[in-house]
Design a protein around this motif. Structure first.
Motif, PDB file in Angstrom:
ATOM      1  N   LYS A 258       0.818  -1.210   0.000  1.00 60.10           N
ATOM      2  CA  LYS A 258       0.000   0.000   0.000  1.00 60.10           C
ATOM      3  C   LYS A 258       0.854   1.264   0.000  1.00 60.10           C
ATOM      4  CE  LYS A 258      -0.609  -0.221   5.056  1.00 60.10           C
ATOM      5  NZ  LYS A 258       0.249   0.910   5.389  1.00 60.10           N
ATOM      6  N   ASP A 259       2.140   1.139   0.344  1.00 60.67           N
ATOM      7  CA  ASP A 259       3.027   2.299   0.356  1.00 60.67           C
ATOM      8  C   ASP A 259       3.562   2.641  -1.030  1.00 60.67           C
ATOM      9  OD1 ASP A 259       2.801   2.423   3.147  1.00 60.67           O
ATOM     10  OD2 ASP A 259       4.453   0.998   3.410  1.00 60.67           O
ATOM     11  N   LEU A 260       3.360   1.743  -1.986  1.00 59.74           N
ATOM     12  CA  LEU A 260       3.891   1.968  -3.336  1.00 59.74           C
ATOM     13  C   LEU A 260       3.004   2.912  -4.124  1.00 59.74           C
ATOM     14  CD1 LEU A 260       4.876  -1.688  -4.310  1.00 59.74           C
ATOM     15  CD2 LEU A 260       6.438   0.158  -3.665  1.00 59.74           C
ATOM     16  N   GLN A 261       3.637   3.687  -4.990  1.00 53.73           N
ATOM     17  CA  GLN A 261       2.914   4.567  -5.903  1.00 53.73           C
ATOM     18  C   GLN A 261       3.485   4.396  -7.303  1.00 53.73           C
ATOM     19  OE1 GLN A 261       2.970   8.618  -4.550  1.00 53.73           O
ATOM     20  NE2 GLN A 261       2.117   8.123  -2.535  1.00 53.73           N
ATOM     21  N   VAL A 262       2.610   4.454  -8.293  1.00 54.69           N
ATOM     22  CA  VAL A 262       3.054   4.354  -9.681  1.00 54.69           C
ATOM     23  C   VAL A 262       4.037   5.478  -9.968  1.00 54.69           C
ATOM     24  CG1 VAL A 262       2.323   4.503 -12.085  1.00 54.69           C
ATOM     25  CG2 VAL A 262       0.946   3.220 -10.448  1.00 54.69           C
ATOM     26  N   GLY A 263       5.136   5.139 -10.606  1.00 50.89           N
ATOM     27  CA  GLY A 263       6.152   6.129 -10.941  1.00 50.89           C
ATOM     28  C   GLY A 263       7.336   6.134 -10.004  1.00 50.89           C
ATOM     29  N   MET A 264       7.217   5.482  -8.828  1.00 48.02           N
ATOM     30  CA  MET A 264       8.342   5.414  -7.888  1.00 48.02           C
ATOM     31  C   MET A 264       9.536   4.705  -8.529  1.00 48.02           C
ATOM     32  SD  MET A 264       6.947   4.350  -4.112  1.00 48.02           S
ATOM     33  CE  MET A 264       6.370   5.580  -2.944  1.00 48.02           C
ATOM     34  N   ILE A 265      10.713   5.214  -8.294  1.00 43.49           N
ATOM     35  CA  ILE A 265      11.944   4.534  -8.715  1.00 43.49           C
ATOM     36  C   ILE A 265      12.615   4.006  -7.452  1.00 43.49           C
ATOM     37  CG2 ILE A 265      14.214   4.799  -9.765  1.00 43.49           C
ATOM     38  CD1 ILE A 265      13.021   6.860 -11.642  1.00 43.49           C
ATOM     39  N   LEU A 266      12.803   2.702  -7.404  1.00 42.92           N
ATOM     40  CA  LEU A 266      13.299   2.036  -6.208  1.00 42.92           C
ATOM     41  C   LEU A 266      14.503   1.155  -6.538  1.00 42.92           C
ATOM     42  CD1 LEU A 266       9.816   0.803  -4.949  1.00 42.92           C
ATOM     43  CD2 LEU A 266      11.048   2.800  -4.099  1.00 42.92           C
ATOM     44  N   GLU A 267      15.251   0.828  -5.490  1.00 44.64           N
ATOM     45  CA  GLU A 267      16.344  -0.129  -5.631  1.00 44.64           C
ATOM     46  C   GLU A 267      15.870  -1.464  -5.071  1.00 44.64           C
ATOM     47  OE1 GLU A 267      20.867   0.873  -5.557  1.00 44.64           O
ATOM     48  OE2 GLU A 267      20.281   0.358  -3.513  1.00 44.64           O
ATOM     49  N   GLY A 268      16.219  -2.536  -5.739  1.00 44.48           N
ATOM     50  CA  GLY A 268      15.801  -3.849  -5.276  1.00 44.48           C
ATOM     51  C   GLY A 268      16.795  -4.927  -5.649  1.00 44.48           C
ATOM     52  N   VAL A 269      16.484  -6.137  -5.227  1.00 45.49           N
ATOM     53  CA  VAL A 269      17.351  -7.284  -5.491  1.00 45.49           C
ATOM     54  C   VAL A 269      16.577  -8.305  -6.321  1.00 45.49           C
ATOM     55  CG1 VAL A 269      18.695  -9.149  -4.455  1.00 45.49           C
ATOM     56  CG2 VAL A 269      18.535  -6.947  -3.309  1.00 45.49           C
ATOM     57  N   VAL A 270      17.182  -8.767  -7.389  1.00 44.57           N
ATOM     58  CA  VAL A 270      16.557  -9.808  -8.216  1.00 44.57           C
ATOM     59  C   VAL A 270      16.492 -11.080  -7.382  1.00 44.57           C
ATOM     60  CG1 VAL A 270      16.726 -11.187 -10.313  1.00 44.57           C
ATOM     61  CG2 VAL A 270      17.398  -8.777 -10.354  1.00 44.57           C
TER      62      VAL A 270
ATOM     63  N   LYS B 152      20.535 -11.608 -13.173  1.00 45.13           N
ATOM     64  CA  LYS B 152      20.592 -12.923 -12.541  1.00 45.13           C
ATOM     65  C   LYS B 152      20.198 -12.763 -11.084  1.00 45.13           C
ATOM     66  CE  LYS B 152      25.544 -12.943 -11.335  1.00 45.13           C
ATOM     67  NZ  LYS B 152      25.824 -11.555 -11.739  1.00 45.13           N
ATOM     68  N   ALA B 153      19.841 -13.839 -10.446  1.00 46.22           N
ATOM     69  CA  ALA B 153      19.432 -13.798  -9.046  1.00 46.22           C
ATOM     70  C   ALA B 153      20.536 -13.185  -8.198  1.00 46.22           C
ATOM     71  CB  ALA B 153      19.101 -15.208  -8.553  1.00 46.22           C
ATOM     72  N   GLY B 154      20.150 -12.225  -7.349  1.00 45.31           N
ATOM     73  CA  GLY B 154      21.119 -11.560  -6.480  1.00 45.31           C
ATOM     74  C   GLY B 154      21.570 -10.211  -6.986  1.00 45.31           C
ATOM     75  N   ASP B 155      21.287  -9.878  -8.252  1.00 45.58           N
ATOM     76  CA  ASP B 155      21.693  -8.581  -8.791  1.00 45.58           C
ATOM     77  C   ASP B 155      20.926  -7.446  -8.122  1.00 45.58           C
ATOM     78  OD1 ASP B 155      23.474  -9.717 -10.504  1.00 45.58           O
ATOM     79  OD2 ASP B 155      22.331  -9.359 -12.335  1.00 45.58           O
ATOM     80  N   VAL B 156      21.606  -6.341  -7.881  1.00 44.28           N
ATOM     81  CA  VAL B 156      20.960  -5.126  -7.396  1.00 44.28           C
ATOM     82  C   VAL B 156      20.563  -4.295  -8.609  1.00 44.28           C
ATOM     83  CG1 VAL B 156      21.264  -3.004  -6.072  1.00 44.28           C
ATOM     84  CG2 VAL B 156      22.285  -5.136  -5.261  1.00 44.28           C
ATOM     85  N   VAL B 157      19.279  -3.930  -8.702  1.00 44.03           N
ATOM     86  CA  VAL B 157      18.789  -3.206  -9.878  1.00 44.03           C
ATOM     87  C   VAL B 157      17.906  -2.039  -9.448  1.00 44.03           C
ATOM     88  CG1 VAL B 157      18.840  -5.222 -11.393  1.00 44.03           C
ATOM     89  CG2 VAL B 157      16.782  -4.740 -10.069  1.00 44.03           C
ATOM     90  N   LYS B 158      17.794  -1.055 -10.337  1.00 40.54           N
ATOM     91  CA  LYS B 158      16.854   0.035 -10.142  1.00 40.54           C
ATOM     92  C   LYS B 158      15.628  -0.244 -10.997  1.00 40.54           C
ATOM     93  CE  LYS B 158      19.510   4.002  -8.577  1.00 40.54           C
ATOM     94  NZ  LYS B 158      19.860   5.420  -8.824  1.00 40.54           N
ATOM     95  N   VAL B 159      14.457  -0.076 -10.394  1.00 41.83           N
ATOM     96  CA  VAL B 159      13.210  -0.356 -11.099  1.00 41.83           C
ATOM     97  C   VAL B 159      12.223   0.774 -10.879  1.00 41.83           C
ATOM     98  CG1 VAL B 159      13.445  -2.866 -10.996  1.00 41.83           C
ATOM     99  CG2 VAL B 159      12.324  -1.662  -9.123  1.00 41.83           C
TER     100      VAL B 159
END
Length: 767
Positions: free
Chosen positions: A635-647, A685-692
Motif C-alpha cells: 500500500k506504500d507503493l505509488q506508480v512512478g516510484m523509482i526504487l532499488e531492489g534485489v533480483v 541474474k538472481a542476487g543482482d541489485v537493480v533500479k526499477v
C-alpha cells in the motif's frame, strides 16, 4: 550406432575429445575434475558440456541396451528379418524404437488377435488389397462356428486392419510429428469450479499451439488439470468441422495404405483407427512430451538461478549476529564468530523495544559483531528497524545490517545435521545460526539444505523430482568445486560435495582433523581412513590448506603439477613464497617453456593464473540494495516510484525483484532493456541489485508490475504489450502470455520462505 560420433556432432567436438571424456567418466573421474585438470585430453570441454555429454551417454547406452532386448524378443518369435534389424539398429531415439517394436511386443489378447485365431486375417487382406465395394459378399466365405455372420466377420477384419494401421511405425512417426507441429492445446474450466480455481482464471478458456507453449504456462495448465479445475484437450481441426468430413490425418492413413476414397467401409475403418485408437494414443504422448519439455525448461531455470545464488559473493569472515524475526515467539538471536562457530544466543521481543536494544547492544560489544543478518520472514521490517537504530547508535562498531532470505533455514533447523551440530540448542535458535552463516558464506551454508528447499524455481513441485534432484545436485557440486574449500574449516556437507568425496570420506576427514589437529599439507589427507590415491587425485586440487608447509596448497594448482612449478622456481632462482602473487615475475615466464607431454599449454596457463592470484574466489564483490525508507507494504507503493531492489528469481518470462515490501514485483522480459531480450538471464541474474520503476500496483491481487526501463510509463507499457492495468498487457496476444505471471508472487515474508531468493545477502554491501 556410434555413440561417440553422435555426441561429438551434438557438442560440436571431435571424437577424440569425446572418447577421452567418456573413458575418464567410466574410470570414475568427476565432471569438475575433468573440466579443471584434464583440459588437454578433452580439448577444453567445460563443465556444462561435460554434464550434457554425461547425460547423453547415459541415454544412448540405455537405448543400445533396449535395442538388444527388442532384437532378442523379435528373434525368439522368429520374425526378425534383415530389414527390420537394420531399422532397429538405425534408431537414434527410444520413441522410434518402441514404434518398431509395437507389432511384436507381447500384449494381452486383443480383438485383432482373436479375429486372427478365427481365421479372419485372409479376409482383412482381401478387403485391403482388392477393396471390393460389396464387403458383405467378400465376408460370406469366412462365416464359421466362431464367426456367426457377415457382420461378425467384417468386425473382426476391421479390428485386424485397425491394429495393422496403428502399428505401422513409419505412419505413426509421421502423424506424431504432424500433430505436434499443428495441434492446439485447449484448456477450459470445469463447470462449478470457477470460484475454487480462481488462481487458474487465466486458463478458464485458453488456446495455444502445443509446440510453442512456454514451460510456465504448460505447467500451470497441467497443474489446473491435476487439481480438477481445468479440462484439457488437443485439437487438430476447427471445432465446427463436420464429424463426417475426413481430416488430413485420416487422409494420410488412407494414402499410406492405398485406400480408395470411394470405399466407404475402408474409409470408416480409417476414421475409427484415427479417432478411437491412434489419436488417443498420440494425444497422451503429446501431453507427456509437453510435460517433459516443460520440466526440462523449468529445471534449467531452477538450476541457473541456484547457481547464481550459490556463487553469490560472501559478506566475508566477520563476526555476525543472526536475527530470526518473530512476533509471538520473539526474535531469535545467535552470534557466530568469523569461522561460523556459535558464540551466544538469546531471544528478545519486539514489544519490549528498549530491552531488545540493550540486549543486542550488549551482544554486539561483547563479541565485537560487525554484521547483522536479518531473516526476511514475518516481522522482518520491524526487526530491521531495530537493527537500523543499533547501527546508528553504535558508529564505533562499524556495523552493517543486511536482510537475507531465510528460505530453507527452518528445514536445516529440524534436520539431523543441525541436531548433531547443536544437540542442546533449541530448534528455533538453530535457524538464527543458519541466517548468520549464510550471510558470511552462502555457499558453505546452503549446501546443508536440500536444493529444492531454496525455492528459486518455477512450479518446482510439479516437475520430475528425480530429474530435478539430479540437476540441482550437479549444480551444487560444480559450484562447490569452482570455489574450493578450506579443508581445516569446512563442514561435512561441504566436503561431501568435493570431487571424489562422499559423506563417509567427509566424516572421516573431519574426524581425523578433530583427533590430530589441522592438516598442514595436502599429502596428509592420504592418512585419512579410506582416502586412497585415486580419491586424492580427484579431490586434492579443490581442497585448500592455509598456513601449511606447502605454499601451493593454498591454491588450485593440483599436487600432480607441483613439479612444473618447481622447475619454474629453479629457473627463476626464487622461492615459492617469492613467486606466488608476484605479477612481474610471473609475466616473465614463457608458458611454452614448461609444457610437457603430461601438462600442455592449458594447464600451464592455469598454473600461472593461480600463482598470480592464489586461491582466488570466483565469486564477485559483495553489496546490497538499499530499500526505500517508508516503503514497507504494498500500500506504500505509488506508480512512478523509482526504487532499488534485489533480483530474487529469474523465470523465462521475466525477473522477480524484491523491493522491500511483502511481495516481489515482476519485470516482464520486454521491460528488462531497451533492446530485444531473448533470455532474461542475458540482462539479470538472481542476487543482482537493480533500479526499477513501479508501473502498476494491484493491492487486491497482490501484484506489482515493474520496469527497468526508467523512462517507461503505464501508457507506453500498454502500447508495447507489457504489464499495465491489473497486471495484464495491452494486447490480446500479450494477454495470452499468462497474466498470472505478470503481477507479483507471494514473498517469503508472507510465510512462504520457499518462494524467495537469497535477497540482500547475495547483493553487494554499499559503504
Amino acid at each position: 550406432m556410434d555413440i561417440i560420433h553422435i555426441i561429438a556432432v551434438e557438442l560440436g567436438a571431435t571424437q577424440a575429445q569425446i572418447t577421452a571424456a567418456v573413458e575418464m567418466l567410466d574410470d570414475g573421474a568427476t565432471v569438475p575434475f575433468i573440466a579443471r585438470y584434464r583440459k588437454e585430453a578433452t580439448g577444453g570441454l567445460d563443465d556444462t558440456q561435460l554434464r550434457t555429454l554425461e547425460e547423453r551417454l547415459t541415454y544412448l547406452r540405455e537405448l543400445e541396451a533396449r535395442k538388444q532386448t527388442v532384437l532378442k524378443s523379435i528373434e525368439e518369435q522368429g520374425k526378425l528379418s534383415d530389414g527390420l534389424r537394420e531399422q532397429i539398429e538405425a534408431c537414434d531415439n527410444k520413441t522410434a524404437l518402441e514404434d518398431l517394436y509395437l507389432p511384436y511386443k507381447p500384449k494381452r489378447r486383443t480383438k485383432a488377435q482373436i479375429a486372427r485365431e478365427h481365421g479372419l486375417q485372409p479376409l482383412a487382406d482381401v478387403l485391403l488389397a482388392e477393396q471390393p465395394q460389396d464387403v458383405e459378399a467378400a465376408a460370406a466365405p469366412f462365416i464359421n462356428e466362431n464367426v456367426p455372420d457377415s457382420k461378425a466377420a467384417l468386425d473382426g477384419a476391421r479390428a485386424i486392419l485397425m491394429e495393422q494401421f496403428a502399428e505401422d511405425a513409419e505412419l505413426i512417426g509421421m502423424l506424431r510429428e504432424k500433430l505436434w507441429r499443428e495441434a492446439e492445446i485447449h484448456a477450459q474450466v470445469i463447470a462449478g469450479e470457477e470460484e475454487k480455481g480462481e488462481k487458474f482464471k487465466d486458463y478458464f478458456d485458453h488456446r495455444e499451439p502445443v509446440r510453442t507453449m512456454p514451460s510456465h504456462r504448460a505447467l500451470a495448465v497441467l497443474r489446473g488439470r491435476n487439481e480438477g479445475i481445468l479440462q484439457t484437450a488437443l485439437k487438430y481441426q476447427p471445432d465446427d468441422t463436420p464429424i463426417t468430413e475426413q481430416s488430413e490425418y485420416e487422409q494420410i492413413i488412407a494414402k499410406q495404405f492405398g485406400i480408395d476414397s470411394e470405399n466407404k467401409w475402408l474409409r470408416d475403418t480409417v476414421r475409427l483407427t484415427w479417432r478411437a485408437k491412434i489419436f488417443l494414443s498420440l494425444e497422451l504422448e503429446a501431453f507427456n512430451r509437453l510435460k517433459e519439455n516443460a520440466d526440462t525448461d523449468a529445471i534449467t531455470v531452477f538450476a541457473r538461478n541456484l547457481k547464481d545464488l550459490l556463487l553469490a559473493a560472501p559478506a566475508g569472515r566477520l563476526t555476525t549476529l543472526g536475527l530470526d524475526p518473530g512476533y509471538r515467539n520473539g526474535v531469535k538471536c545467535a552470534v557466530v564468530d568469523d569461522t561460523g562457530k556459535l558464540l551466544d544466543t538469546v531471544i528478545v521481543y519486539l514489544h519490549q523495544e528498549n530491552q531488545m536494544l540493550a540486549t543486542l547492544g550488549r551482544l554486539i560489544k561483547q563479541h565485537h559483531v560487525k554484521l547483522i543478518a536479518i531473516g526476511n520472514g514475518t516481522a522482518s521490517r520491524e526487526t530491521d528497524k531495530i537493527a537500523a537504530e543499533l547501527v546508528k547508535a553504535m558508529p564505533e562498531m562499524g556495523l552493517h545490517k543486511i536482510v537475507v532470505s531465510e528460505a530453507g533455514a527452518s528445514i536445516y533447523s529440524a534436520s539431523e545435521l543441525a541436531a548433531k551440530e547443536f544437540p542442546d540448542l533449541d530448534v528455533s535458535l538453530r535457524g538464527a545460526v543458519s541466517i548468520a552463516r549464510r550471510l558470511q558464506d552462502p555457499l558453505a551454508e546452503l549446501v546443508k539444505i536440500d536444493p529444492k528447499s531454496i525455492g528459486v524455481g518455477q512450479y518446482q513441485h510439479d516437475v520430475n523430482q528425480s530429474q530435478l534432484a539430479k540437476s540441482l545436485d550437479a549444480v551444487v557440486e560444480d559450484c562447490v568445486n569452482a570455489v574450493g574449500v578450506d579443508v581445516n574449516t569446512a563442514s561435512v556437507p561441504l566436503l561431501a560435495r568435493i570431487s571424489g568425496l562422499n559423506n563417509t570420506l567427509a566424516h572421516n576427514i573431519v574426524a581425523y582433523r578433530d583427533e590430530h589437529g589441522a592438516f598442514d599439507s595436502r599429502k596428509k589427507l592420504l592418512k585419512v581412513p579410506r582416502l586412497g590415491e585415486k580419491t586424492f587425485e580427484q579431490a586434492a586440487g579443490f581442497l585448500r590448506i592455509n598456513g601449511g608447509k606447502e605454499p601451493l596448497d593454498t591454491s588450485a594448482v593440483h599436487p600432480e603439477a607441483y613439479p612444473v612449478v618447481a622447475k619454474m622456481l629453479a629457473d627463476k632462482d626464487i622461492s615459492a613464497a617469492g613467486l606466488i602473487g608476484n605479477r612481474e615475475q610471473i609475466k616473465q615466464i614463457k608458458p611454452s617453456d614448461y609444457t610437457t607431454e603430461q601438462f600442455g599449454l592449458p594447464t600451464v596457463l592455469d598454473i600461472l593464473a593461480e600463482l598470480e592470484k592464489p586461491g582466488r574466489d570466483p565469486r564477485g564483490e559483495f553489496q546490497t540494495a538499499i530499500f526505500a525508507e517508508g516503503v514497507n507494504e504494498i500500500k506504500d507503493l505509488q506508480v512512478g516510484m523509482i526504487l532499488e531492489g534485489v533480483v530474487s528469481n529469474v523465470a523465462n518470462f521475466g525477473a522477480f525483484v524484491d523491493i522491500g515490501v511483502h511481495q516481489d514485483g515482476l519485470v516482464h522480459i520486454s521491460a528488462l532493456s531497451d533492446k530485444f531480450v531473448q533470455d532474461p538471464r542475458e540482462v539479470v541474474k538472481a542476487g543482482d541489485v537493480v533500479k526499477v520503476k513501479v508501473l502498476e500496483v494491484d493491492a487486491a491481487r497482490k501484484r506489482i508490475a515493474l520496469t527497468m526501463r526508467l523512462d517507461d510509463t503505464p501508457e507506453t507499457a500498454k502500447r508495447s504489450g507489457r504489464p499495465s492495468e491489473n497486471g495484464a498487457a495491452g494486447s490480446a496476444s500479450a494477454r495470452n502470455n499468462n497474466r498470472n505471471e505478470r503481477g507479483t508472487r507471494n514473498h517469503p515474508r508472507d510465510k512462504q520462505p520457499h518462494n524467495s531468493a537469497m535477497a540482500d545477502a547475495f547483493a553487494k554491501l554499499k559503504r
